[in-house]
Scaffold this active site. Structure first.
Site, short mmCIF file in Angstrom:
data_model
loop_
_atom_site.label_atom_id
_atom_site.label_comp_id
_atom_site.label_asym_id
_atom_site.label_seq_id
_atom_site.Cartn_x
_atom_site.Cartn_y
_atom_site.Cartn_z
N SER A 156 0.83 -1.21 0.00
CA SER A 156 0.00 0.00 0.00
C SER A 156 0.86 1.26 0.00
O SER A 156 0.36 2.36 -0.19
CB SER A 156 -0.95 0.00 1.20
N HIS A 157 2.17 1.12 0.22
CA HIS A 157 3.06 2.29 0.19
C HIS A 157 4.18 2.11 -0.83
O HIS A 157 5.21 2.76 -0.74
CB HIS A 157 3.59 2.61 1.59
N GLU A 174 -4.77 0.66 2.56
CA GLU A 174 -5.31 -0.72 2.57
C GLU A 174 -6.80 -0.68 2.24
O GLU A 174 -7.32 -1.56 1.55
CB GLU A 174 -5.12 -1.37 3.95
P1 NDP Z 1 -0.40 -3.48 10.17
O1 NDP Z 1 -1.63 -3.51 11.01
O2 NDP Z 1 -0.35 -4.36 9.00
O3 NDP Z 1 0.87 -3.84 11.06
C1 NDP Z 1 1.20 -3.05 12.17
C2 NDP Z 1 2.46 -3.56 12.81
O4 NDP Z 1 2.17 -4.76 13.55
C3 NDP Z 1 3.55 -3.93 11.81
O5 NDP Z 1 4.77 -3.48 12.29
C4 NDP Z 1 3.50 -5.46 11.75
O6 NDP Z 1 4.76 -6.06 11.48
C5 NDP Z 1 3.07 -5.78 13.16
N1 NDP Z 1 2.34 -7.04 13.23
C6 NDP Z 1 1.34 -7.46 12.44
N2 NDP Z 1 0.88 -8.66 12.85
C7 NDP Z 1 1.63 -9.00 13.92
C8 NDP Z 1 1.65 -10.12 14.80
N3 NDP Z 1 0.81 -11.13 14.64
N4 NDP Z 1 2.55 -10.14 15.81
C9 NDP Z 1 3.42 -9.12 15.98
N5 NDP Z 1 3.45 -8.03 15.18
C10 NDP Z 1 2.56 -7.97 14.18
O7 NDP Z 1 -0.07 -1.97 9.72
P2 NDP Z 1 -1.08 -0.79 9.36
O8 NDP Z 1 -2.07 -1.29 8.38
O9 NDP Z 1 -1.59 -0.16 10.61
O10 NDP Z 1 -0.11 0.28 8.65
C11 NDP Z 1 0.41 0.01 7.37
C12 NDP Z 1 1.37 1.08 6.95
O11 NDP Z 1 0.71 2.28 6.59
C13 NDP Z 1 2.44 1.50 7.95
O12 NDP Z 1 3.68 1.26 7.33
C14 NDP Z 1 2.22 2.99 8.16
O13 NDP Z 1 3.43 3.74 8.33
C15 NDP Z 1 1.58 3.38 6.85
N6 NDP Z 1 0.82 4.63 6.96
C16 NDP Z 1 1.38 5.79 6.47
C17 NDP Z 1 0.68 6.99 6.53
C18 NDP Z 1 1.28 8.28 6.05
O14 NDP Z 1 0.62 9.30 6.13
N7 NDP Z 1 2.51 8.30 5.57
C19 NDP Z 1 -0.68 7.04 7.10
C20 NDP Z 1 -1.12 5.78 7.64
C21 NDP Z 1 -0.41 4.62 7.55
P3 NDP Z 1 5.09 -6.63 9.99
O15 NDP Z 1 5.42 -5.43 9.17
O16 NDP Z 1 6.23 -7.56 10.20
O17 NDP Z 1 3.86 -7.34 9.50
#
Ligand code: NDP
Length: 334
Positions: free
Chosen positions: A48-49, A189
């Site tokens: 998504s990024h 997403e």
């Molecule tokens: P997720 O909910 O997919 O994941 C959040 C974090 O939790 C990640 O670091 C992930 O690690 C970790 N995680 C997921 N599942 C588990 C698990 N079972 N056990 C332990 N850790 C876990 O992310 P979001 O959908 O909330 O965000 C996605 C992206 O969107 C981010 O990178 C965020 O920076 C970006 N974003 C950017 C914005 C902007 O304005 N620039 C605005 C909003 C969001 P892993 O990566 O290893 O899965």
């Protein structure tokens, strides 16, 4: 509806992204920094990024909202505080210029802060904190955006999807990293789910009429909800403050007010902190952290945050990219 994909190597992803940026007015340095961020997102499975964001980056260049030749300036406000004027540029170049100074200062003084202003952030946050932890430091960062999330109890958007990222160094190993929107789901997403016709869990957001729905397209038109009810809501509030007034920048609603609505990344601020566990604790705590992780990983069903991306990174082969997206990007100003 299922979307068709095509294979692209990481080099092809980089070249596709960079060409689109250069063809629309970015200079070499800015195009290189953004294309690297986009390629690393595709490499790690942060789709998504990745390339998905290129049409938005290009919209911001075309409307002249973003200066594709911006040269970030770093001011040393105190020996531990740096202020970066991104000069209306994209975030990746501001990071390239600012993180080096931040890291040096945290190594010397134990803790250092970077306030980024006049910056357009459209990416995941993990690259910033991982760069800090690659140097043996703890990283923490946040950005706000434009109102898309209703504070707990409300149906009116006020918060951005407001992500924060944290990273903890592990010498010789990948850091512990989490990077998450404080919305129940990142806006990107939701947009991908809407594009591909997938539903999302109930509680993710509300339709334009304020009803709970699983329809991603309806939520895209309505509002998201914070993760974890009122607890996520107060963290989103903290991020509004850290990424706005703390660093001399706007709240999400102010960012929207000054934006031209071109669909590209809005201008705002970013808060970045680097901390040295060695200096704060007065000793080497790395084996203590490893012992903790052993206990953590011994629990069934548990995994280390960041591990999914770090595993994806091991694969240097081609990635599956949405075919329509490749076509769209290929046609951007060529
Ligand atoms: P997720 O909910 O997919 O994941 C959040 C974090 O939790 C990640 O670091 C992930 O690690 C970790 N995680 C997921 N599942 C588990 C698990 N079972 N056990 C332990 N850790 C876990 O992310 P979001 O959908 O909330 O965000 C996605 C992206 O969107 C981010 O990178 C965020 O920076 C970006 N974003 C950017 C914005 C902007 O304005 N620039 C605005 C909003 C969001 P892993 O990566 O290893 O899965």
């Amino acid at each position: 509806m299922t979307s068709t994909t095509s294979e692209l190597s990481l080099d092809e992803i980089f070249n596709l992204a960079k060409a689109a940026l250069i063809n629309n007015g970015a200079n070499e340095e800015n195009a290189d920094a953004v294309a690297t961020t986009v390629t690393n997102a595709e490499r790690d499975g942060s789709v998504s990024h990745g390339l998905f964001r290129i049409p938005g980056y290009v919209k911001a260049l075309k409307s002249n909202k973003v200066d594709g030749s911006a040269k970030p300036e770093i001011e040393e406000v105190t020996p531990t505080i740096f202020r970066c004027d991104a000069h209306n540029g994209f975030a990746p170049l501001a990071h390239k210029y600012g993180l080096e100074k931040l890291i040096q200062a945290a190594h010397t003084f134990g803790i250092a802060g970077l306030a980024i202003q006049r910056c357009h952030h459209f990416a995941a946050l993990w690259p910033e904190v991982e760069a800090i932890s690659d140097e043996g430091l703890v990283g923490l960062t946040s950005v706000s955006y434009t109102p898309a999330v209703a504070p707990s109890g409300g149906t009116t958007a006020l918060y951005g999807t407001n992500p924060m990222a944290f990273s903890w160094p592990r010498p010789g190993k990948n850091p512990i990293v989490f990077d998450m929107a404080t919305a129940s789901m990142a806006k990107g997403e939701i947009q991908i789910a809407a594009r591909d016709g997938h539903s999302v869990p109930l509680g993710t957001g509300l339709s334009p009429s304020g009803e709970l729905t699983t329809d991603a397209a309806e939520i895209d038109k309505g509002v998201l909800l914070p993760f974890g009810g009122h607890k996520g809501s107060v963290i989103a509030l903290m991020i509004e403050l850290l990424s706005g007034p703390l660093v001399g920048e706007t709240f999400s609603y102010e960012s929207k007010e000054r934006d031209n609505g071109d669909g590209g990344p809005v201008q705002g601020g970013q808060f970045i902190l680097a901390m040295s566990p060695k200096i704060l604790s007065g000793k080497d705590t790395s084996s203590q952290t490893e012992d903790f992780l052993e206990k953590y990983k011994s629990i069934d069903g548990v995994r280390v945050p960041g591990a999914r991306r770090h595993n994806n990174r091991k694969d240097t082969g081609p990635r599956q990219v949405n075919t329509a997206l490749i076509e769209t990007i290929s046609n951007l100003g060529s």
